[in-house]
Design an enzyme around this catalytic site. Structure first.
Site, short mmCIF file in Angstrom:
data_model
loop_
_atom_site.label_atom_id
_atom_site.label_comp_id
_atom_site.label_asym_id
_atom_site.label_seq_id
_atom_site.Cartn_x
_atom_site.Cartn_y
_atom_site.Cartn_z
N VAL A 1 44.95 29.14 41.68
CA VAL A 1 44.52 28.14 42.65
C VAL A 1 45.08 26.83 42.12
O VAL A 1 44.63 26.35 41.07
CB VAL A 1 42.99 28.06 42.79
CG1 VAL A 1 42.62 27.05 43.86
CG2 VAL A 1 42.41 29.43 43.12
N GLU A 2 46.06 26.28 42.79
CA GLU A 2 46.71 25.05 42.32
C GLU A 2 46.23 23.87 43.15
O GLU A 2 46.26 23.89 44.37
CB GLU A 2 48.23 25.20 42.41
CG GLU A 2 48.77 26.34 41.56
CD GLU A 2 50.25 26.21 41.31
OE1 GLU A 2 50.71 25.11 40.94
OE2 GLU A 2 50.96 27.22 41.46
N GLY A 3 45.79 22.83 42.46
CA GLY A 3 45.26 21.66 43.14
C GLY A 3 43.75 21.71 43.19
O GLY A 3 43.15 22.06 44.20
#
Length: 491
Positions: A86-88
Site C-alpha cells: 500500500v503506497e501512500g
C-alpha cells in the site's frame, strides 16, 4: 366448459401482459459487459450497481478475481506475486486502499529504507564503507530534488515535458559509476519499472500518490492475500458464499474476450470458447499491455487517435523473485530489511529484501528486477536465473551460502492476459494524449490503472479509475448526454 375456457383465456392474457411488462422494464435498464475482474473492473461494477445499473456481466479471462493483485503459495507461505505494497499512507488524504486494509485487519509491515547506506554491497563482495555509500545517497537525493524543481518550473511555465534523465543532464550529474547507477535504479526503476531515460519528469516528479496520501509504504503479508481488498469491494454488490467466494452468476471466469463488436445499437462480445454476450455498453479493463496486442479484436477498428494514444503509453515489467533457504545467512534485526547489490550492469539483482518480520523463521529473501532484466529472465530457464542469483548472494555473503531450496519467478510479461505489471508514463505523452486513452469510443468504455488521472501504476489508481470510468458511463446513461460515433476502418 365455456367458463373454464374463459378463465384460461384471462390467465393467458394476464400472464402475457405481465411478461410484456417485465420485458419492457428489463429493456429500460441498460446492460453493461465488464471485461476483466481486476480491481478496476470490480470497482466499476460496484459504482454502476450503486447507481442502479445492475444488469451487468463481468467476463474474466483467468480463474480468479483480482487481476494483478494475486497471491500464490510458495513453500507453504502465501506471497504476493503482483501488487504487494500500500503506497501512500499517513498523508493529508486517506488512501482508499489503506482504509480497506485496515477494515479487513490485514497484516501489514512498514517498509523502512532509511538504512540502505549501511547495507550496500560491492560487486565483488563486502559492504561499502557507510560514509562512502551515504555520500552517494546524499548526492542522489540532491539530484532528485533538482529534478523535482525542474519539473515544477516546467509545469508552471507550460513548457514541454522532458525525461528524468534529461533533468539529470541539466544538472550535469548523470549517474555513471556502479554505485550511482544502483542508487538511481533504487530511486526510479524500482518505483516505475522503467529507467529515467524513458520516464516522464512532469508526471512523476513529484508523485501525486506521495504528495496526497503520504510518503509511507506498507508491505502486505497476510494469508488471506492482498486480493482481499478486491473481494471487499466485490462483496458489496456481488453474492458470495460462507467461504467468501464470489458465487454471483454475473461473474464468469475463464472467459477470454477475443472480439468486441460495437455499433450505435449496442455491443456484441465474443469469447475464445465461442460464447457470445450482448449488451448496451462494454467497459474494458484489460491492461494497457493487452490493449497493445491483438488479443482483443475491435470491430470496427478503434480510431487511429485512440490506437496511437494507447501505443504511446508504456507497460512496465516488475518481477519479484522469492527464494527460500534452509537457514538464514544474512544480517537481521532493525535496519537490515533492505539491501542493495552494486553491479556494473544496471539493474542486475539490485534490490533485496529479507522477510524475517513478514514471515518469521521462513528464511525467505525477495529480490526485484525490472524492464529488460525481467524480460530476459522470463525467457530463460528458472534454473539459470537461480544460478545467477546464487552467484550474486555468494559475492555478497561468501562462498558458504547454502543453495536455495525453493524459488518463485512470476512471469507477467509472458502472460497474454497482462503483458506486464503496471503502466508507466513515458516522455512524449501529453495530458491531452493521456485523456485520449481514457475517453470512450462510442459504446466502448475503458478503465484500468493506466486510465487513472493521477495514480496510474498503483492499486488505488486502479480502484479510483474504475469509479471514474463508471461515472462517465452513468452520466451518459442518466442524462442521455453522449454520442456514439463509430470509427470507420482507416479513419
Amino acid at each position: 366448459m365455456v367458463a373454464l375456457e374463459r378463465e384460461k383465456m384471462v390467465f393467458l392474457v394476464v400472464t402475457l401482459a405481465i411478461g410484456i411488462h417485465f420485458t419492457a422494464t428489463a429493456a429500460l435498464e441498460p446492460s453493461v459487459i465488464i471485461v476483466g475482474a481486476g480491481m478496476s473492473g470490480i470497482s466499476a461494477g460496484k459504482r454502476l450497481s450503486d447507481a442502479g445499473i445492475k444488469n451487468i456481466v463481468i467476463l474474466e479471462a483467468t480463474n480468479w478475481i483480482g487481476g494483478r493483485i494475486h497471491k500464490q503459495n510458495f513453500a507453504g507461505l502465501s506471497v504476493e506475486i503482483g501488487a504487494n505494497w500500500v503506497e501512500g499512507v499517513h498523508g493529508e488524504q486517506m488512501n482508499p486502499i489503506w482504509e480497506m486494509v485496515n477494515k479487513l485487519n490485514l497484516k501489514t509491515f512498514f517498509s523502512n529504507y532509511d538504512n540502505l547506506s549501511s547495507n550496500t554491497y560491492q560487486q565483488a563482495g563486502g559492504l561499502y564503507k557507510e560514509s562512502f555509500a551515504q555520500q552517494a545517497f546524499d548526492v542522489a537525493d540532491s539530484l532528485a530534488e533538482f529534478s523535482r524543481n525542474i519539473s515544477t518550473s516546467l509545469t508552471a511555465s507550460r513548457e514541454e515535458d522532458i525525461s528524468i534523465l534529461a533533468s539529470q543532464r541539466l544538472k550535469n550529474l548523470v549517474p555513471s559509476a556502479p554505485i550511482e547507477m544502483a542508487i538511481d535504479y533504487y530511486n526510479y526503476d524500482y518505483e516505475f519499472a522503467e529507467p529515467p531515460r524513458v520516464t516522464s519528469l512532469q508526471n512523476t516528479e513529484p508523485l501525486p500518490t506521495f504528495s496526497n496520501f503520504g510518503e509511507d509504504l506498507y508491505f502486505v503479508a497476510d494469508p488471506r492475500g492482498y486480493e482481499s481488498v478486491v473481494y471487499y469491494v466485490a462483496k458489496q454488490y456481488l453474492t458470495s458464499n460462507s467461504a467468501g467466494q464470489i458465487t454471483d452468476s454475473r461473474v464468469k471466469l475463464n472467459k477470454v474476450v477475443r472480439e468486441i463488436r460495437h455499433s450505435q445499437s449496442g455491443v456484441i462480445v465474443k469469447t475464445e470458447d465461442g460464447a457470445v454476450f450482448r449488451a448496451d455498453y462494454v467497459m474494458v479493463s484489460a491492461s494497457i499491455g493487452v490493449l497493445q496486442t491483438n488479443l482483443i479484436n475491435f470491430q470496427p477498428d478503434l480510431p487511429h487517435w485512440k490506437i496511437l494514444a494507447m501505443y504511446q503509453f508504456d507497460m512496465g515489467v516488475y518481477t519479484k523473485i522469492f527464494l527460500k533457504f534452509p537457514y538464514k545467512f544474512w544480517p537481521s534485526g532493525n535496519g537490515t530489511e533492505f539491501f542493495l547489490y552494486v553491479h556494473e550492469k544496471r539493474g542486475y539483482y539490485t534490490i533485496w529484501q529479507q522477510l524475517e518480520r513478514e514471515y518469521p523463521g521462513a528464511n525467505v529473501l525477495l529480490v526485484t528486477v525490472t524492464d529488460d532484466e525481467s524480460r530476459r529472465i522470463e525467457q530463460q530457464p528458472d534454473y539459470e536465473t537461480k544460478a545467477e542469483i546464487m552467484e550474486v548472494l555468494r559475492n555478497m555473503f561468501g562462498k558458504n551460502v547454502p543453495e536455495a531450496t525453493d524459488i518463485l519467478i512470476p512471469k507477467w510479461w509472458s502472460n497474454r492476459f497482462y503483458k506486464g505489471t503496471f503502466s508507466n508514463w513515458p516522455i512524449g505523452v501529453s495530458r491531452y494524449e493521456y485523456d485520449q486513452i481514457r475517453v470512450p469510443v462510442g459504446r466502448v468504455y475503458f478503465t484500468g490503472e493506466h486510465t487513472s488521472e493521477h495514480y496510474n501504476g498503483y492499486v488505488h489508481g486502479a480502484y479510483l479509475a474504475g469509479i471514474d470510468s463508471a461515472n462517465m458511463l452513468i452520466r451518459c446513461i442518466k442524462t442521455n448526454f453522449c454520442k456514439f460515433p463509430i470509427a470507420a476502418k482507416g479513419t
